[in-house]
Scaffold this motif. Structure first.
Motif, PDB file in Angstrom:
ATOM      1  N   GLY A  21      51.867   0.242 -42.168  1.00 13.96           N
ATOM      2  CA  GLY A  21      51.365  -0.284 -43.430  1.00 13.96           C
ATOM      3  C   GLY A  21      51.988   0.482 -44.578  1.00 13.96           C
ATOM      4  O   GLY A  21      52.872   1.327 -44.368  1.00 13.96           O
ATOM      5  N   PRO A  22      51.559   0.222 -45.811  1.00  8.64           N
ATOM      6  CA  PRO A  22      52.153   0.905 -46.975  1.00  8.64           C
ATOM      7  C   PRO A  22      52.086   2.428 -46.898  1.00  8.64           C
ATOM      8  O   PRO A  22      53.048   3.110 -47.257  1.00  8.64           O
ATOM      9  N   ALA A  23      50.953   2.973 -46.433  1.00  9.89           N
ATOM     10  CA  ALA A  23      50.817   4.433 -46.379  1.00  9.89           C
ATOM     11  C   ALA A  23      51.773   5.036 -45.356  1.00  9.89           C
ATOM     12  O   ALA A  23      52.379   6.088 -45.601  1.00  9.89           O
ATOM     13  N   VAL A  24      51.926   4.383 -44.203  1.00 11.61           N
ATOM     14  CA  VAL A  24      52.862   4.875 -43.188  1.00 11.61           C
ATOM     15  C   VAL A  24      54.295   4.787 -43.693  1.00 11.61           C
ATOM     16  O   VAL A  24      55.100   5.711 -43.504  1.00 11.61           O
ATOM     17  N   MET A  25      54.628   3.687 -44.366  1.00 14.63           N
ATOM     18  CA  MET A  25      55.975   3.554 -44.922  1.00 14.63           C
ATOM     19  C   MET A  25      56.242   4.617 -45.980  1.00 14.63           C
ATOM     20  O   MET A  25      57.348   5.148 -46.080  1.00 14.63           O
ATOM     21  N   LEU A  26      55.224   4.943 -46.769  1.00 14.61           N
ATOM     22  CA  LEU A  26      55.390   5.993 -47.770  1.00 14.61           C
ATOM     23  C   LEU A  26      55.627   7.340 -47.090  1.00 14.61           C
ATOM     24  O   LEU A  26      56.459   8.132 -47.552  1.00 14.61           O
ATOM     25  N   ALA A  27      54.929   7.594 -45.985  1.00 19.37           N
ATOM     26  CA  ALA A  27      55.132   8.842 -45.246  1.00 19.37           C
ATOM     27  C   ALA A  27      56.553   8.927 -44.701  1.00 19.37           C
ATOM     28  O   ALA A  27      57.210   9.979 -44.785  1.00 19.37           O
ATOM     29  N   ILE A  28      57.053   7.844 -44.140  1.00 16.54           N
ATOM     30  CA  ILE A  28      58.423   7.830 -43.614  1.00 16.54           C
ATOM     31  C   ILE A  28      59.429   8.031 -44.749  1.00 16.54           C
ATOM     32  O   ILE A  28      60.382   8.817 -44.628  1.00 16.54           O
ATOM     33  N   ASN A  46      46.729  10.589 -49.268  1.00 16.26           N
ATOM     34  CA  ASN A  46      46.252   9.399 -48.576  1.00 16.26           C
ATOM     35  C   ASN A  46      44.890   9.651 -47.936  1.00 16.26           C
ATOM     36  O   ASN A  46      43.988   8.809 -48.008  1.00 16.26           O
ATOM     37  N   ALA A  47      44.740  10.817 -47.314  1.00 13.91           N
ATOM     38  CA  ALA A  47      43.471  11.148 -46.652  1.00 13.91           C
ATOM     39  C   ALA A  47      42.328  11.237 -47.668  1.00 13.91           C
ATOM     40  O   ALA A  47      41.227  10.736 -47.416  1.00 13.91           O
ATOM     41  N   VAL A  48      42.588  11.863 -48.805  1.00  9.75           N
ATOM     42  CA  VAL A  48      41.550  11.956 -49.842  1.00  9.75           C
ATOM     43  C   VAL A  48      41.166  10.562 -50.328  1.00  9.75           C
ATOM     44  O   VAL A  48      39.981  10.263 -50.546  1.00  9.75           O
ATOM     45  N   GLY A  49      42.164   9.689 -50.489  1.00  8.17           N
ATOM     46  CA  GLY A  49      41.878   8.319 -50.897  1.00  8.17           C
ATOM     47  C   GLY A  49      40.991   7.605 -49.898  1.00  8.17           C
ATOM     48  O   GLY A  49      40.069   6.864 -50.277  1.00  8.17           O
ATOM     49  N   LEU A  50      41.229   7.818 -48.613  1.00  5.65           N
ATOM     50  CA  LEU A  50      40.409   7.188 -47.577  1.00  5.65           C
ATOM     51  C   LEU A  50      38.978   7.716 -47.587  1.00  5.65           C
ATOM     52  O   LEU A  50      38.029   6.965 -47.349  1.00  5.65           O
ATOM     53  N   VAL A  51      38.822   9.008 -47.861  1.00  4.15           N
ATOM     54  CA  VAL A  51      37.471   9.572 -47.968  1.00  4.15           C
ATOM     55  C   VAL A  51      36.735   8.936 -49.147  1.00  4.15           C
ATOM     56  O   VAL A  51      35.550   8.576 -49.044  1.00  4.15           O
ATOM     57  N   VAL A  52      37.443   8.780 -50.267  1.00  4.90           N
ATOM     58  CA  VAL A  52      36.842   8.127 -51.443  1.00  4.90           C
ATOM     59  C   VAL A  52      36.403   6.712 -51.081  1.00  4.90           C
ATOM     60  O   VAL A  52      35.299   6.275 -51.439  1.00  4.90           O
ATOM     61  N   ILE A  53      37.263   5.981 -50.374  1.00  6.95           N
ATOM     62  CA  ILE A  53      36.913   4.621 -49.961  1.00  6.95           C
ATOM     63  C   ILE A  53      35.680   4.641 -49.050  1.00  6.95           C
ATOM     64  O   ILE A  53      34.784   3.797 -49.167  1.00  6.95           O
ATOM     65  N   CYS A 160      44.347   9.497 -39.806  1.00  5.00           N
ATOM     66  CA  CYS A 160      45.500   9.030 -40.582  1.00  5.00           C
ATOM     67  C   CYS A 160      46.394  10.198 -40.990  1.00  5.00           C
ATOM     68  O   CYS A 160      47.624  10.086 -40.963  1.00  5.00           O
ATOM     69  N   PHE A 161      45.776  11.334 -41.348  1.00  8.48           N
ATOM     70  CA  PHE A 161      46.564  12.514 -41.709  1.00  8.48           C
ATOM     71  C   PHE A 161      47.405  12.981 -40.526  1.00  8.48           C
ATOM     72  O   PHE A 161      48.590  13.326 -40.682  1.00  8.48           O
ATOM     73  N   LEU A 162      46.819  13.010 -39.333  1.00 12.64           N
ATOM     74  CA  LEU A 162      47.565  13.441 -38.142  1.00 12.64           C
ATOM     75  C   LEU A 162      48.732  12.503 -37.851  1.00 12.64           C
ATOM     76  O   LEU A 162      49.811  12.949 -37.431  1.00 12.64           O
ATOM     77  N   ASN A 163      48.537  11.223 -38.072  1.00  7.82           N
ATOM     78  CA  ASN A 163      49.626  10.270 -37.891  1.00  7.82           C
ATOM     79  C   ASN A 163      50.773  10.564 -38.850  1.00  7.82           C
ATOM     80  O   ASN A 163      51.947  10.600 -38.461  1.00  7.82           O
ATOM     81  N   HIS A 164      50.451  10.828 -40.118  1.00  5.52           N
ATOM     82  CA  HIS A 164      51.479  11.132 -41.112  1.00  5.52           C
ATOM     83  C   HIS A 164      52.127  12.490 -40.839  1.00  5.52           C
ATOM     84  O   HIS A 164      53.331  12.670 -41.073  1.00  5.52           O
ATOM     85  N   ALA A 165      51.326  13.442 -40.364  1.00  7.37           N
ATOM     86  CA  ALA A 165      51.884  14.762 -40.035  1.00  7.37           C
ATOM     87  C   ALA A 165      52.879  14.647 -38.886  1.00  7.37           C
ATOM     88  O   ALA A 165      53.915  15.338 -38.867  1.00  7.37           O
ATOM     89  N   THR A 166      52.595  13.792 -37.915  1.00  9.05           N
ATOM     90  CA  THR A 166      53.534  13.565 -36.813  1.00  9.05           C
ATOM     91  C   THR A 166      54.859  13.026 -37.346  1.00  9.05           C
ATOM     92  O   THR A 166      55.942  13.451 -36.918  1.00  9.05           O
ATOM     93  N   ILE A 167      54.767  12.094 -38.295  1.00 15.21           N
ATOM     94  CA  ILE A 167      55.981  11.569 -38.934  1.00 15.21           C
ATOM     95  C   ILE A 167      56.720  12.690 -39.651  1.00 15.21           C
ATOM     96  O   ILE A 167      57.954  12.798 -39.575  1.00 15.21           O
TER      97      ILE A 167
END
Length: 207
Positions: A21-28, A46-53, A160-167
């Motif tokens: 999705g957009p967040a994963v593409m931004l991480a890449i 991204n993680a902070v945004g998800l907590v807010v949501i 989601c943070f762990l997914n982006h950290a893996t990237i």
């Protein structure tokens, strides 16, 4: 929240957390352009945004998004415009994708990358609707429990943070493959095009 229920939540949340999705593409994009630390900064945003949501859903914003066509349309158009802007910026930013000896270009400030990812997160109505659909299945029906919503929000954000950290940590391998200027040109075009595509899809999406 019982541990067995929490484990079920983790299992169910994995698919939306790692889905492209957009967040994963931004991480890449940030990994290729600026390196590991930059991606970790954007992953935090991204993680902070998800907590807010997550907290917003607990307070009824998710229900508003699900029922109000005007609220959904306004937010999706803001999110779509921002994604298209990012796509055009990536497409045109030749210096951001220029690598020398496999090293990333000089990165933007961590705060700017954090804020960019935060905005992508909170202006994506699909993320809001996913959380709106997912969280209530694991919440008690007799009222809002802030401790419970905190566990759900921080757990989903952490996945989601762990997914982006893996990237981010895989970035060195990606950059070794993309030291060719020709390959990087195509990566820039494809990445920018995907952002524009996500924005266009979001603008035309229905609830």
């Amino acid at each position: 929240m019982p541990i067995d229920l929490w484990l079920v939540f983790v299992a169910v949340s994995l698919i939306p957390a790692i889905s492209p999705g957009p967040a994963v593409m931004l991480a890449i994009s940030n990994t290729l352009r600026f390196g590991r630390n930059a991606t970790l900064a954007s992953a935090t945003g991204n993680a902070v945004g998800l907590v807010v949501i997550g907290y917003a859903v607990a307070l009824g914003f998710g229900a508003l998004m699900a029922t109000s066509a005007v609220a959904f349309t306004v937010l999706k158009l803001i999110g779509a415009a921002y994604l298209i802007y990012l796509g055009i910026k990536v497409w045109r930013d030749k210096s951001g994708f220029h690598l020398q000896d496999g090293l990333p270009a000089a990165r933007n400030s961590g705060w700017k990358l954090f804020l960019q990812a935060f905005l992508v997160s909170v202006t994506n109505p699909k993320a809001i609707l996913v959380i709106t659909a997912l969280f209530p299945q694991f919440m008690r029906p007799d009222g809002i429990d802030l401790a419970e919503i905190s566990i759900l929000s921080f757990t989903y954000a952490a996945l989601c943070f762990l997914n982006h950290a893996t990237i981010a940590f895989a970035g060195a391998h990606m950059r070794r493959f993309l030291t060719s200027a020709r390959r990087m040109r195509w990566v820039r075009r494809i990445t920018g095009g995907l952002f524009v595509g996500f924005g266009t899809a979001l603008a035309t999406a229905s609830r």
